[in-house]
Design a protein around this motif. Structure first.
Motif, mmCIF file in Angstrom:
data_model
loop_
_atom_site.group_PDB
_atom_site.id
_atom_site.type_symbol
_atom_site.label_atom_id
_atom_site.label_comp_id
_atom_site.label_asym_id
_atom_site.label_seq_id
_atom_site.Cartn_x
_atom_site.Cartn_y
_atom_site.Cartn_z
ATOM 1 N N VAL A 103 0.844 -1.205 0.000
ATOM 2 C CA VAL A 103 0.000 0.000 0.000
ATOM 3 C C VAL A 103 0.871 1.243 0.000
ATOM 4 O O VAL A 103 0.648 2.198 -0.759
ATOM 5 C CB VAL A 103 -0.954 -0.008 1.212
ATOM 6 C CG1 VAL A 103 -1.644 1.351 1.362
ATOM 7 C CG2 VAL A 103 -2.001 -1.106 1.058
ATOM 8 N N ALA A 104 1.896 1.255 0.859
ATOM 9 C CA ALA A 104 2.796 2.403 0.942
ATOM 10 C C ALA A 104 3.586 2.571 -0.351
ATOM 11 O O ALA A 104 3.728 3.686 -0.865
ATOM 12 C CB ALA A 104 3.738 2.242 2.128
ATOM 13 N N ALA A 105 4.109 1.475 -0.898
ATOM 14 C CA ALA A 105 4.899 1.554 -2.126
ATOM 15 C C ALA A 105 4.058 2.064 -3.300
ATOM 16 O O ALA A 105 4.542 2.869 -4.120
ATOM 17 C CB ALA A 105 5.472 0.175 -2.464
ATOM 18 N N GLN A 106 2.802 1.640 -3.362
ATOM 19 C CA GLN A 106 1.930 2.121 -4.425
ATOM 20 C C GLN A 106 1.641 3.614 -4.255
ATOM 21 O O GLN A 106 1.602 4.363 -5.238
ATOM 22 C CB GLN A 106 0.630 1.321 -4.434
ATOM 23 C CG GLN A 106 0.817 -0.111 -4.919
ATOM 24 C CD GLN A 106 -0.369 -1.008 -4.597
ATOM 25 O OE1 GLN A 106 -1.404 -0.544 -4.104
ATOM 26 N NE2 GLN A 106 -0.225 -2.300 -4.865
ATOM 27 N N GLY A 107 1.483 4.040 -2.992
ATOM 28 C CA GLY A 107 1.264 5.458 -2.729
ATOM 29 C C GLY A 107 2.474 6.291 -3.119
ATOM 30 O O GLY A 107 2.325 7.373 -3.723
ATOM 31 N N ILE A 108 3.649 5.814 -2.807
ATOM 32 C CA ILE A 108 4.876 6.521 -3.180
ATOM 33 C C ILE A 108 5.003 6.581 -4.690
ATOM 34 O O ILE A 108 5.304 7.622 -5.277
ATOM 35 C CB ILE A 108 6.114 5.836 -2.571
ATOM 36 C CG1 ILE A 108 6.084 5.915 -1.038
ATOM 37 C CG2 ILE A 108 7.402 6.477 -3.095
ATOM 38 C CD1 ILE A 108 7.107 5.034 -0.345
ATOM 39 N N GLY A 109 4.744 5.451 -5.347
ATOM 40 C CA GLY A 109 4.842 5.394 -6.807
ATOM 41 C C GLY A 109 3.891 6.364 -7.483
ATOM 42 O O GLY A 109 4.260 7.061 -8.428
#
Length: 251
Positions: free
Chosen positions: A239-245
């Motif tokens: 979830v965090a990685a997708q938000g950063i991306g």
């Protein structure tokens, strides 16, 4: 390099840059003689300039007498737009993961054949960790490193697999086993380690993708054990990685 640093017409700045330019991912710790030879400077000149670089914080003299790049240069490097933007954008997401888990969270990129840690939030749990902001660690023995290695160019992949050093009794040093783990990163979307870098520390990590779906960085978490928490940790990281991306993509 352009010109010869021994030439009297070469500026002091050019000679200092020549010394710093000797460092690369294959030569991250150098003796004074190696620096002088690489920069094409007399040993006395190199000694004087290296001493000034140490005093300023650009270089650090290690216990074995060799010189390594100092934290002051690292801090300057963080001002480069790509790294500073990534750290700034990722920061709230790292804090969200930390707040939910109270575990150590890492943001890392690949720098040559090593992991370079851009950011780190230390967890409350008493988990031993050698990572720190600016540290470089082996790709094959860290969770974030395995993610980055899985998506690295073939020449990097091949070099790393030829030099798998054992750091703990649990470090994966058989190329075939590591190859299998890297394939699972592509299949399952995450990597994990169990006491491969530090005894008593396990990690899970996922890729951070840019707008073109290229893997730009890795996001990881370090815990005393993974066990039944793996699915929860992986989901939180994704979830965090997708938000950063998404935040990295141009509007």
């Amino acid at each position: 390099m352009a010109g010869n640093a021994r030439d009297p017409g070469v500026s002091v700045a050019a000679r200092l840059l020549a010394l710093l330019g000797v460092f690369d991912e294959k030569a991250s710790a150098l003796t004074l003689t190696e620096l002088a030879d690489g920069a094409e400077l007399p040993i006395a000149t190199a000694h004087r300039m290296v001493r000034e670089l140490v005093e300023w914080g650009a270089l650090v003299r290690a216990e074995d007498g060799r010189y390594v790049v100092g934290r002051r240069l690292w801090k300057l490097g963080l001002l480069a737009p790509d790294q500073s933007d990534l750290r700034e954008i990722a920061s709230p997401f790292l804090h969200d993961i930390y707040g939910a888990t109270l575990a150590t969270v890492h943001l890392a990129i690949r720098d040559g054949d090593e992991v370079l840690y851009l950011d780190r939030l230390a967890g409350h749990a008493s988990v031993p960790a050698v990572s720190r902001v600016g540290a470089r660690l082996p790709l094959h023995a860290t969770g974030v490193g395995k993610v980055l290695l899985a998506y690295a160019p073939r020449e990097v992949h091949d070099r790393v697999l030829r030099t798998l050093t054992r750091i703990t009794p649990y470090t994966v040093t058989r190329p075939a086993q590591l190859e299998s783990e890297l394939r699972r990163v592509h299949r399952d979307g995450y990597a994990q380690t169990v006491e491969e870098m530090t005894l008593g520390a396990c990690s899970v990590a996922v890729p951070i993708r840019g707008g073109d779906e290229d893997v730009l960085a890795a996001l990881g978490i370090v815990v005393p054990r993974i066990g039944r928490d793996r699915a929860r940790l992986v989901a939180a990281l994704h979830v965090a990685a997708q938000g950063i991306g998404r935040s990295l993509r141009p509007a």
